[in-house]
Design a protein around this motif. Structure first.
Motif, PDB file in Angstrom:
ATOM      1  N   GLY A 119      52.546  67.485   4.271  1.00 34.00           N
ATOM      2  CA  GLY A 119      52.880  68.796   3.746  1.00 34.00           C
ATOM      3  C   GLY A 119      52.237  69.938   4.505  1.00 34.00           C
ATOM      4  N   ARG A 120      52.048  69.749   5.810  1.00 37.20           N
ATOM      5  CA  ARG A 120      51.448  70.811   6.618  1.00 37.20           C
ATOM      6  C   ARG A 120      52.383  72.002   6.721  1.00 37.20           C
ATOM      7  NH1 ARG A 120      49.186  66.693  10.929  1.00 37.20           N
ATOM      8  NH2 ARG A 120      47.193  66.260   9.933  1.00 37.20           N
ATOM      9  N   LEU A 121      51.778  73.175   6.763  1.00 31.87           N
ATOM     10  CA  LEU A 121      52.520  74.427   6.886  1.00 31.87           C
ATOM     11  C   LEU A 121      52.195  75.074   8.220  1.00 31.87           C
ATOM     12  CD1 LEU A 121      51.813  75.803   3.309  1.00 31.87           C
ATOM     13  CD2 LEU A 121      53.868  74.625   4.097  1.00 31.87           C
ATOM     14  N   TYR A 122      53.200  75.690   8.839  1.00 31.31           N
ATOM     15  CA  TYR A 122      53.041  76.293  10.161  1.00 31.31           C
ATOM     16  C   TYR A 122      53.464  77.751  10.133  1.00 31.31           C
ATOM     17  CZ  TYR A 122      52.579  71.496  11.739  1.00 31.31           C
ATOM     18  OH  TYR A 122      52.149  70.218  11.903  1.00 31.31           O
ATOM     19  N   ARG A 123      52.902  78.523  11.069  1.00 34.92           N
ATOM     20  CA  ARG A 123      53.320  79.910  11.257  1.00 34.92           C
ATOM     21  C   ARG A 123      53.264  80.226  12.743  1.00 34.92           C
ATOM     22  NH1 ARG A 123      48.117  82.489   8.477  1.00 34.92           N
ATOM     23  NH2 ARG A 123      46.602  81.856  10.026  1.00 34.92           N
ATOM     24  N   LEU A 124      54.001  81.275  13.109  1.00 34.41           N
ATOM     25  CA  LEU A 124      53.986  81.725  14.498  1.00 34.41           C
ATOM     26  C   LEU A 124      52.651  82.382  14.818  1.00 34.41           C
ATOM     27  CD1 LEU A 124      57.505  83.380  14.798  1.00 34.41           C
ATOM     28  CD2 LEU A 124      56.761  81.275  15.893  1.00 34.41           C
ATOM     29  N   THR A 125      52.187  82.176  16.027  1.00 29.06           N
ATOM     30  CA  THR A 125      51.023  82.902  16.520  1.00 29.06           C
ATOM     31  C   THR A 125      51.515  84.247  17.056  1.00 29.06           C
ATOM     32  OG1 THR A 125      51.293  81.997  18.735  1.00 29.06           O
ATOM     33  CG2 THR A 125      49.858  80.761  17.231  1.00 29.06           C
ATOM     34  N   ASP A 126      50.606  85.101  17.465  1.00 24.88           N
ATOM     35  CA  ASP A 126      51.011  86.371  18.084  1.00 24.88           C
ATOM     36  C   ASP A 126      51.895  86.109  19.297  1.00 24.88           C
ATOM     37  OD1 ASP A 126      49.622  87.842  16.184  1.00 24.88           O
ATOM     38  OD2 ASP A 126      47.848  88.103  17.456  1.00 24.88           O
ATOM     39  N   LYS A 127      51.508  85.121  20.086  1.00 27.38           N
ATOM     40  CA  LYS A 127      52.293  84.749  21.266  1.00 27.38           C
ATOM     41  C   LYS A 127      53.679  84.270  20.842  1.00 27.38           C
ATOM     42  CE  LYS A 127      52.040  81.584  25.237  1.00 27.38           C
ATOM     43  NZ  LYS A 127      51.225  80.529  25.877  1.00 27.38           N
ATOM     44  N   GLY A 128      53.736  83.474  19.788  1.00 26.75           N
ATOM     45  CA  GLY A 128      55.012  82.987  19.266  1.00 26.75           C
ATOM     46  C   GLY A 128      55.887  84.105  18.748  1.00 26.75           C
ATOM     47  N   GLU A 129      55.289  85.102  18.116  1.00 20.07           N
ATOM     48  CA  GLU A 129      56.030  86.272  17.634  1.00 20.07           C
ATOM     49  C   GLU A 129      56.680  87.012  18.801  1.00 20.07           C
ATOM     50  OE1 GLU A 129      56.734  87.638  14.688  1.00 20.07           O
ATOM     51  OE2 GLU A 129      55.512  86.374  13.371  1.00 20.07           O
TER      52      GLU A 129
ATOM     53  N   VAL B 111      57.469  85.830  21.756  1.00 15.61           N
ATOM     54  CA  VAL B 111      58.545  85.011  22.315  1.00 15.61           C
ATOM     55  C   VAL B 111      59.782  85.092  21.422  1.00 15.61           C
ATOM     56  CG1 VAL B 111      59.258  82.636  22.823  1.00 15.61           C
ATOM     57  CG2 VAL B 111      57.015  83.452  23.580  1.00 15.61           C
ATOM     58  N   SER B 112      59.596  85.003  20.095  1.00 16.79           N
ATOM     59  CA  SER B 112      60.742  85.009  19.189  1.00 16.79           C
ATOM     60  C   SER B 112      61.489  86.337  19.223  1.00 16.79           C
ATOM     61  CB  SER B 112      60.307  84.677  17.764  1.00 16.79           C
ATOM     62  OG  SER B 112      59.586  85.743  17.187  1.00 16.79           O
ATOM     63  N   GLU B 113      60.805  87.417  19.514  1.00 17.84           N
ATOM     64  CA  GLU B 113      61.459  88.731  19.610  1.00 17.84           C
ATOM     65  C   GLU B 113      62.429  88.789  20.788  1.00 17.84           C
ATOM     66  OE1 GLU B 113      58.277  91.553  19.828  1.00 17.84           O
ATOM     67  OE2 GLU B 113      57.697  91.236  17.734  1.00 17.84           O
ATOM     68  N   ASN B 114      62.192  87.965  21.801  1.00 18.53           N
ATOM     69  CA  ASN B 114      63.028  87.965  22.994  1.00 18.53           C
ATOM     70  C   ASN B 114      64.172  86.953  22.940  1.00 18.53           C
ATOM     71  OD1 ASN B 114      61.623  90.007  24.456  1.00 18.53           O
ATOM     72  ND2 ASN B 114      59.984  88.537  24.798  1.00 18.53           N
ATOM     73  N   LEU B 115      64.254  86.217  21.842  1.00 21.97           N
ATOM     74  CA  LEU B 115      65.330  85.212  21.727  1.00 21.97           C
ATOM     75  C   LEU B 115      66.596  85.810  21.192  1.00 21.97           C
ATOM     76  CD1 LEU B 115      63.357  82.160  20.320  1.00 21.97           C
ATOM     77  CD2 LEU B 115      64.098  82.568  22.662  1.00 21.97           C
TER      78      LEU B 115
END
Length: 55
Positions: free
Chosen positions: A39-49, A51-55
């Motif tokens: 039941g682990r939960l994940y979130r985007l890191t600043d770096k992931g945020e 990257v996701s803005e450019n997708l």
């Protein structure tokens, strides 16, 4: 949670786990409750945020 992602995307959970591992290795996501085995939960890191803005 990986199991919910797999269910929603209709993808095998082991594939989701592999993708999550790769995203962690690239520091795009982080586990917010690593002490649990299931039941682990994940979130985007600043770096992931960024990257996701450019997708």
């Amino acid at each position: 949670m990986p199991s919910q992602i797999a269910k929603d995307a209709e993808i095998f959970q082991n594939h989701i786990s592999n993708v999550l591992r790769q995203l962690r290795e690239h520091e795009l996501i982080e586990c917010i409750n690593p002490e649990v085995g299931k039941g682990r939960l994940y979130r985007l890191t600043d770096k992931g945020e960024k990257v996701s803005e450019n997708l």
